[in-house]
Design a protein around this motif. Structure first.
Motif, short mmCIF file in Angstrom:
data_model
loop_
_atom_site.label_atom_id
_atom_site.label_comp_id
_atom_site.label_asym_id
_atom_site.label_seq_id
_atom_site.Cartn_x
_atom_site.Cartn_y
_atom_site.Cartn_z
N TYR A 136 -10.66 8.02 -9.47
CA TYR A 136 -10.72 6.69 -10.07
C TYR A 136 -11.27 6.75 -11.49
N ARG A 137 -12.18 7.70 -11.75
CA ARG A 137 -12.68 7.85 -13.12
C ARG A 137 -11.53 8.21 -14.06
N ASP A 138 -10.65 9.10 -13.62
CA ASP A 138 -9.50 9.47 -14.43
C ASP A 138 -8.57 8.27 -14.62
N TYR A 139 -8.41 7.50 -13.57
CA TYR A 139 -7.56 6.30 -13.63
C TYR A 139 -8.15 5.29 -14.61
N MET A 140 -9.48 5.12 -14.58
CA MET A 140 -10.15 4.20 -15.51
C MET A 140 -9.95 4.63 -16.96
N ALA A 141 -10.00 5.92 -17.19
CA ALA A 141 -9.86 6.43 -18.55
C ALA A 141 -8.45 6.27 -19.09
N ALA A 142 -7.46 6.25 -18.19
CA ALA A 142 -6.06 6.23 -18.62
C ALA A 142 -5.42 4.85 -18.59
N THR A 143 -6.04 3.88 -17.89
CA THR A 143 -5.37 2.61 -17.63
C THR A 143 -6.24 1.44 -18.06
N PRO A 144 -5.67 0.47 -18.79
CA PRO A 144 -6.44 -0.71 -19.20
C PRO A 144 -7.02 -1.46 -18.01
N ARG A 145 -8.16 -2.08 -18.22
CA ARG A 145 -8.85 -2.77 -17.14
C ARG A 145 -8.12 -4.04 -16.70
N PHE A 146 -7.63 -4.82 -17.67
CA PHE A 146 -7.07 -6.14 -17.33
C PHE A 146 -5.73 -6.40 -18.02
N LEU A 147 -5.72 -6.47 -19.34
CA LEU A 147 -4.48 -6.76 -20.06
C LEU A 147 -3.50 -5.60 -19.92
N PRO A 148 -2.27 -5.87 -19.50
CA PRO A 148 -1.29 -4.79 -19.28
C PRO A 148 -0.90 -4.08 -20.57
N LYS A 149 -0.65 -2.79 -20.44
CA LYS A 149 -0.08 -2.00 -21.53
C LYS A 149 1.24 -1.46 -20.99
N LEU A 150 2.35 -2.16 -21.32
CA LEU A 150 3.63 -1.89 -20.68
C LEU A 150 4.14 -0.48 -20.95
N SER A 151 3.71 0.13 -22.04
CA SER A 151 4.18 1.48 -22.33
C SER A 151 3.70 2.49 -21.30
N LYS A 152 2.71 2.12 -20.49
CA LYS A 152 2.18 3.03 -19.47
C LYS A 152 2.84 2.85 -18.10
N LEU A 153 3.85 2.00 -18.04
CA LEU A 153 4.49 1.71 -16.75
C LEU A 153 5.12 2.97 -16.14
N ILE A 154 4.77 3.21 -14.89
CA ILE A 154 5.34 4.32 -14.11
C ILE A 154 5.88 3.75 -12.80
N GLU A 155 7.16 3.97 -12.54
CA GLU A 155 7.76 3.48 -11.30
C GLU A 155 8.46 4.62 -10.58
N PRO A 156 8.19 4.78 -9.29
CA PRO A 156 8.84 5.84 -8.52
C PRO A 156 10.27 5.45 -8.15
N ASP A 157 11.10 6.42 -7.81
CA ASP A 157 12.46 6.13 -7.36
C ASP A 157 12.44 5.46 -5.98
N GLN A 158 11.47 5.84 -5.15
CA GLN A 158 11.33 5.25 -3.83
C GLN A 158 9.85 4.97 -3.55
N TYR A 159 9.61 3.98 -2.69
CA TYR A 159 8.23 3.64 -2.36
C TYR A 159 8.19 3.06 -0.95
N MET A 160 7.32 3.62 -0.10
CA MET A 160 7.20 3.17 1.29
C MET A 160 6.31 1.93 1.36
N VAL A 161 6.81 0.89 2.02
CA VAL A 161 6.09 -0.38 2.11
C VAL A 161 5.97 -0.81 3.57
N ASN A 162 4.83 -1.40 3.92
CA ASN A 162 4.65 -1.99 5.24
C ASN A 162 5.26 -3.39 5.20
N PRO A 163 6.39 -3.63 5.88
CA PRO A 163 7.08 -4.91 5.73
C PRO A 163 6.29 -6.10 6.26
N ARG A 164 5.50 -5.92 7.31
CA ARG A 164 4.72 -7.04 7.85
C ARG A 164 3.66 -7.50 6.85
#
Length: 202
Positions: A136-164
């Motif tokens: 989480y420390r690494d995540y804090m250092a790399a990602t803005p706290r509140f206001l989005p920075k769209l250039s950092k967007l990462i999306e996987p090709d697939q993502y497992m979701v719990n439908p319920r």
């Protein structure tokens, strides 16, 4: 990311929202005349923000459904903001406020959010640090706290979701749409003189 310990947050948010709504019930915007373009402009802008917030909250829910207490989610909207759900909630609050066709209501909602939610975010950060430590420390250092920075967007090709869990979150994402409907009902009751108008607000 949310925690069960944040149930007081939900109760406080609901209580504040209800208080603002009851205040709105006895108020009417001072621009409510056929000649003024302010009410429709505010309402249109509010609806646009509510739409963004609803889609944004649904997007966030897609990534945390079933995972929010087990793993550190860092993809999708969580790749460009550490608190995208709160960001989109703030956008939704502003949208709902503008749908009142006033400036006072969104200002009250924004001030309430600004006074309360930073402490909520800090508490959640502390819990995430305890749970995930260096990750989480690494995540804090790399990602803005509140206001989005769209250039950092990462999306996987697939993502497992719990439908319920996701289905439950989708209904919660529609909250702002339902509130706009309630505001319109109040305005209709004012027009029919079924609700008293104590104050005119702008």
């Amino acid at each position: 990311m949310a925690f069960r310990a944040n149930r007081p947050r939900i109760r406080i948010s609901i209580a504040y929202g209800v208080a603002v709504f009851l205040f709105y019930c006895v108020c009417r915007n001072g621009w409510n005349t056929s000649e003024s373009v302010v009410p429709p402009v505010f309402f249109l802008l509010g609806i646009l923000l509510v739409g963004v917030a609803t889609l944004g909250r649904a997007w966030c829910s897609l990534y945390i459904a079933g995972y929010k207490t087990s793993i550190l989610v860092t993809q999708g909207p969580y790749s460009f903001s550490r608190n995208p759900l709160y960001f989109f909630s703030f956008v939704g609050l502003l949208g709902v406020g503008l749908c009142s066709e006033t400036l006072l209501i969104p200002a009250i909602l924004a001030v309430g959010f600004a006074l309360y939610y930073p402490s909520v975010i800090r508490q959640e950060e502390q819990k995430l640090l305890e749970r995930h430590d260096q990750a989480y420390r690494d995540y804090m250092a790399a990602t803005p706290r509140f206001l989005p920075k769209l250039s950092k967007l990462i999306e996987p090709d697939q993502y497992m979701v719990n439908p319920r869990v996701f289905r439950k979150h989708i209904f919660e994402s529609l909250l702002f749409v339902w509130i706009v409907g309630m505001l319109e009902l109040v305005e209709t009751l004012h027009n029919m003189n079924w609700l008293p108008v104590v104050l005119k607000i702008y």
